[in-house]
Design an enzyme around this catalytic site. Sequence first.
Site, PDB file in Angstrom:
ATOM      1  N   GLU A  15       4.056  -2.524  19.339  1.00 34.42           N
ATOM      2  CA  GLU A  15       3.231  -2.273  18.147  1.00 34.42           C
ATOM      3  C   GLU A  15       2.742  -0.825  18.059  1.00 34.42           C
ATOM      4  O   GLU A  15       2.352  -0.368  16.992  1.00 34.42           O
ATOM      5  CB  GLU A  15       2.050  -3.258  18.120  1.00 34.42           C
ATOM      6  CG  GLU A  15       2.557  -4.691  17.954  1.00 34.42           C
ATOM      7  CD  GLU A  15       1.474  -5.738  17.996  1.00 34.42           C
ATOM      8  OE1 GLU A  15       1.436  -6.609  17.121  1.00 34.42           O
ATOM      9  OE2 GLU A  15       0.642  -5.699  18.924  1.00 34.42           O
ATOM     10  N   GLY A  91       0.995 -13.254  11.399  1.00 39.27           N
ATOM     11  CA  GLY A  91       1.620 -14.372  10.710  1.00 39.27           C
ATOM     12  C   GLY A  91       1.120 -14.416   9.266  1.00 39.27           C
ATOM     13  O   GLY A  91      -0.062 -14.163   9.002  1.00 39.27           O
ATOM     14  N   ASP A 219       6.091 -13.307  10.729  1.00 38.19           N
ATOM     15  CA  ASP A 219       6.476 -14.727  10.697  1.00 38.19           C
ATOM     16  C   ASP A 219       5.546 -15.450   9.744  1.00 38.19           C
ATOM     17  O   ASP A 219       4.616 -14.857   9.199  1.00 38.19           O
ATOM     18  CB  ASP A 219       6.384 -15.326  12.112  1.00 38.19           C
ATOM     19  CG  ASP A 219       4.971 -15.274  12.665  1.00 38.19           C
ATOM     20  OD1 ASP A 219       4.211 -16.214  12.437  1.00 38.19           O
ATOM     21  OD2 ASP A 219       4.604 -14.264  13.304  1.00 38.19           O
TER      22      ASP A 219
END
Length: 251
Positions: A15, A91, A219
Amino acid sequence: MNFKHVAILGAMPEEIGEITNQIHDKKEIFYGDLKVIQGTWNDVERKNKILISVAWSGWGKVSSARAATRIISSIYLGEKVDFLIFTGVAGAVSNTLRQWDIVIASKLIQYDMDARPFFEKFVIPAISKDHISIDDKLLKWTQSSLENSKKKDLNLRDFGTINIGKIATGDKFISDREYLEEIKLQIPNLLAIEMEGAAVAQVAYQEKVPCVILRTISDSADEEAATSFDIFLKKYKLRSWLLIECLLKNL
Ligand code: ADE
């Protein structure tokens, strides 16, 4: 923005990406097992030099809060940290969001905080608030920096829409649509879910350090989340620096 020493934090090495190859005059500080790398980043176009401290914390609220506390207390070339950027993946909660879309958090909620009956659900006792808000000027600056760079820089073409909204944080990797639906019912207009943002934002708020939390959707927090996350991360790690660079270039 007139920040001199910027702290950049992510939960995983992927990241923060290749930032450590982009800074000069590097030095390392260890706080126990936490490594903070410091260096200078030269903005060639604007002939600007920015002091950087960067680290990855590990997943979850405790690890990220600990790393945030450490990194914002670090000093480099005599300068205290005056801005904290937390960046990484999340997410999607809103079904308008797709992989590579960006979410800039305007409000962060610790969805697993529940000190009832003493405090209302989600209220963080230390600050008597059920969310942490990010400064409006910083939000607009982050949004316009990303939008302007996205128009100009072909390297950013993989990234999708740029959104501002609510992010929820808790110590659980969510791969269960039913569980997610329950959180959605309790927190309306939620855009994304992750495991660190609201903890880092709480530390920054209490320590009075300006901060932004920037997330890219990896996701949909559903039954396929683990597979999507894994595949996404391999691609994202090659591009995570580009988002950080957009912000540094616009300081
Ligand atoms: N970060 C990225 N995807 C996530 C998910 N599904 N749950 C929690 N944190 C995440």
